[in-house]
Design a protein around this motif. Structure first.
Motif, PDB file in Angstrom:
ATOM      1  N   MET A 118       0.834  -1.148  -0.092  1.00 50.33           N
ATOM      2  CA  MET A 118       0.001   0.103   0.134  1.00 50.33           C
ATOM      3  C   MET A 118       0.830   1.371   0.075  1.00 50.33           C
ATOM      4  SD  MET A 118      -2.722   1.300   2.692  1.00 50.33           S
ATOM      5  CE  MET A 118      -1.285   1.610   4.047  1.00 50.33           C
ATOM      6  N   CYS A 156       0.772   3.707  -3.237  1.00 50.99           N
ATOM      7  CA  CYS A 156      -0.021   5.052  -2.907  1.00 50.99           C
ATOM      8  C   CYS A 156       0.951   6.094  -3.210  1.00 50.99           C
ATOM      9  CB  CYS A 156      -0.715   5.215  -1.610  1.00 50.99           C
ATOM     10  SG  CYS A 156      -1.889   4.344  -1.611  1.00 50.99           S
ATOM     11  N   CYS A 197      -6.280   7.307  -1.458  1.00 51.64           N
ATOM     12  CA  CYS A 197      -5.605   6.075  -1.948  1.00 51.64           C
ATOM     13  C   CYS A 197      -5.487   4.960  -0.750  1.00 51.64           C
ATOM     14  CB  CYS A 197      -4.307   6.376  -2.322  1.00 51.64           C
ATOM     15  SG  CYS A 197      -3.121   4.800  -2.904  1.00 51.64           S
ATOM     16  N   LYS A 251      -9.177   3.979   0.090  1.00 48.09           N
ATOM     17  CA  LYS A 251      -9.487   2.759  -1.088  1.00 48.09           C
ATOM     18  C   LYS A 251      -9.140   1.333  -0.661  1.00 48.09           C
ATOM     19  CE  LYS A 251     -10.528   5.825  -4.913  1.00 48.09           C
ATOM     20  NZ  LYS A 251     -10.231   6.053  -6.365  1.00 48.09           N
ATOM     21  N   TYR A 252      -7.504   1.740  -0.359  1.00 51.60           N
ATOM     22  CA  TYR A 252      -7.137   0.134  -0.010  1.00 51.60           C
ATOM     23  C   TYR A 252      -7.307  -0.320   1.235  1.00 51.60           C
ATOM     24  CZ  TYR A 252      -3.151  -2.934   1.299  1.00 51.60           C
ATOM     25  OH  TYR A 252      -2.549  -4.098   1.612  1.00 51.60           O
ATOM     26  N   GLU A 267     -10.386  -0.171   2.360  1.00 51.53           N
ATOM     27  CA  GLU A 267     -11.846  -0.386   2.013  1.00 51.53           C
ATOM     28  C   GLU A 267     -12.110  -1.881   1.196  1.00 51.53           C
ATOM     29  OE1 GLU A 267     -15.805   0.777  -0.692  1.00 51.53           O
ATOM     30  OE2 GLU A 267     -14.444   2.242  -0.140  1.00 51.53           O
ATOM     31  N   VAL A 268     -10.892  -2.026   0.254  1.00 47.20           N
ATOM     32  CA  VAL A 268     -10.760  -3.268  -0.393  1.00 47.20           C
ATOM     33  C   VAL A 268     -10.361  -4.435   0.434  1.00 47.20           C
ATOM     34  CG1 VAL A 268      -9.634  -4.210  -2.309  1.00 47.20           C
ATOM     35  CG2 VAL A 268     -10.662  -2.129  -2.805  1.00 47.20           C
ATOM     36  N   HIS A 269      -9.270  -4.171   1.356  1.00 39.95           N
ATOM     37  CA  HIS A 269      -8.841  -4.798   2.107  1.00 39.95           C
ATOM     38  C   HIS A 269     -10.001  -5.637   3.008  1.00 39.95           C
ATOM     39  CE1 HIS A 269      -5.559  -6.945   4.571  1.00 39.95           C
ATOM     40  NE2 HIS A 269      -6.422  -6.563   5.751  1.00 39.95           N
ATOM     41  N   GLU A 270     -10.745  -4.595   3.603  1.00 39.40           N
ATOM     42  CA  GLU A 270     -11.860  -5.195   4.403  1.00 39.40           C
ATOM     43  C   GLU A 270     -13.103  -6.186   3.845  1.00 39.40           C
ATOM     44  OE1 GLU A 270     -15.506  -3.295   7.312  1.00 39.40           O
ATOM     45  OE2 GLU A 270     -14.018  -1.869   6.193  1.00 39.40           O
ATOM     46  N   ARG A 271     -13.070  -5.587   2.401  1.00 36.15           N
ATOM     47  CA  ARG A 271     -14.143  -6.353   1.752  1.00 36.15           C
ATOM     48  C   ARG A 271     -13.686  -7.828   1.333  1.00 36.15           C
ATOM     49  NH1 ARG A 271     -16.600  -2.746  -3.202  1.00 36.15           N
ATOM     50  NH2 ARG A 271     -17.641  -0.969  -1.839  1.00 36.15           N
ATOM     51  N   MET A 272     -12.362  -7.951   1.041  1.00 31.65           N
ATOM     52  CA  MET A 272     -11.791  -9.059   0.659  1.00 31.65           C
ATOM     53  C   MET A 272     -11.621  -9.823   2.008  1.00 31.65           C
ATOM     54  SD  MET A 272      -8.710  -7.966  -1.681  1.00 31.65           S
ATOM     55  CE  MET A 272      -7.655  -9.691  -1.551  1.00 31.65           C
ATOM     56  N   LYS A 323     -15.158 -11.660   2.293  1.00 30.56           N
ATOM     57  CA  LYS A 323     -15.700 -12.375   1.364  1.00 30.56           C
ATOM     58  C   LYS A 323     -14.552 -13.741   1.649  1.00 30.56           C
ATOM     59  CE  LYS A 323     -17.544 -13.660  -2.281  1.00 30.56           C
ATOM     60  NZ  LYS A 323     -19.070 -13.703  -2.606  1.00 30.56           N
TER      61      LYS A 323
END
Length: 66
Positions: free
Chosen positions: A1, A5, A30, A33-34, A36-41, A44
């Motif tokens: 990250m 960034c 940046c 976003k990183y 947020e994506v890390h949390e979503r992944m 999942k």
């Protein structure tokens, strides 16, 4: 990250010792976003792991009663 960034938001040749307003805003976005994506992944992957565990339990129950 940090590298991604930095590469995206800070020019390779420094002009000032401090970050400009634009660089700071870019870095904030940046990183957000990183994260947020890390949390979503993470969510999942946890969901998929639970599904795999449930499927494995069903398979073991099916073979255990035969």
């Amino acid at each position: 990250m940090t590298q991604a960034c930095h590469r995206k938001c800070v020019p390779p040749h420094y002009k000032d010792a401090e970050l400009s307003k634009g660089e700071s805003v870019c870095l904030d976005r940046c990183v957000a976003k990183y994260l947020e994506v890390h949390e979503r992944m993470g969510k999942k992957l946890t969901e998929l792991s639970l599904q795999d565990e449930e499927l494995l339990k069903r398979m073991q129950q099916g073979t255990g009663s035969a």
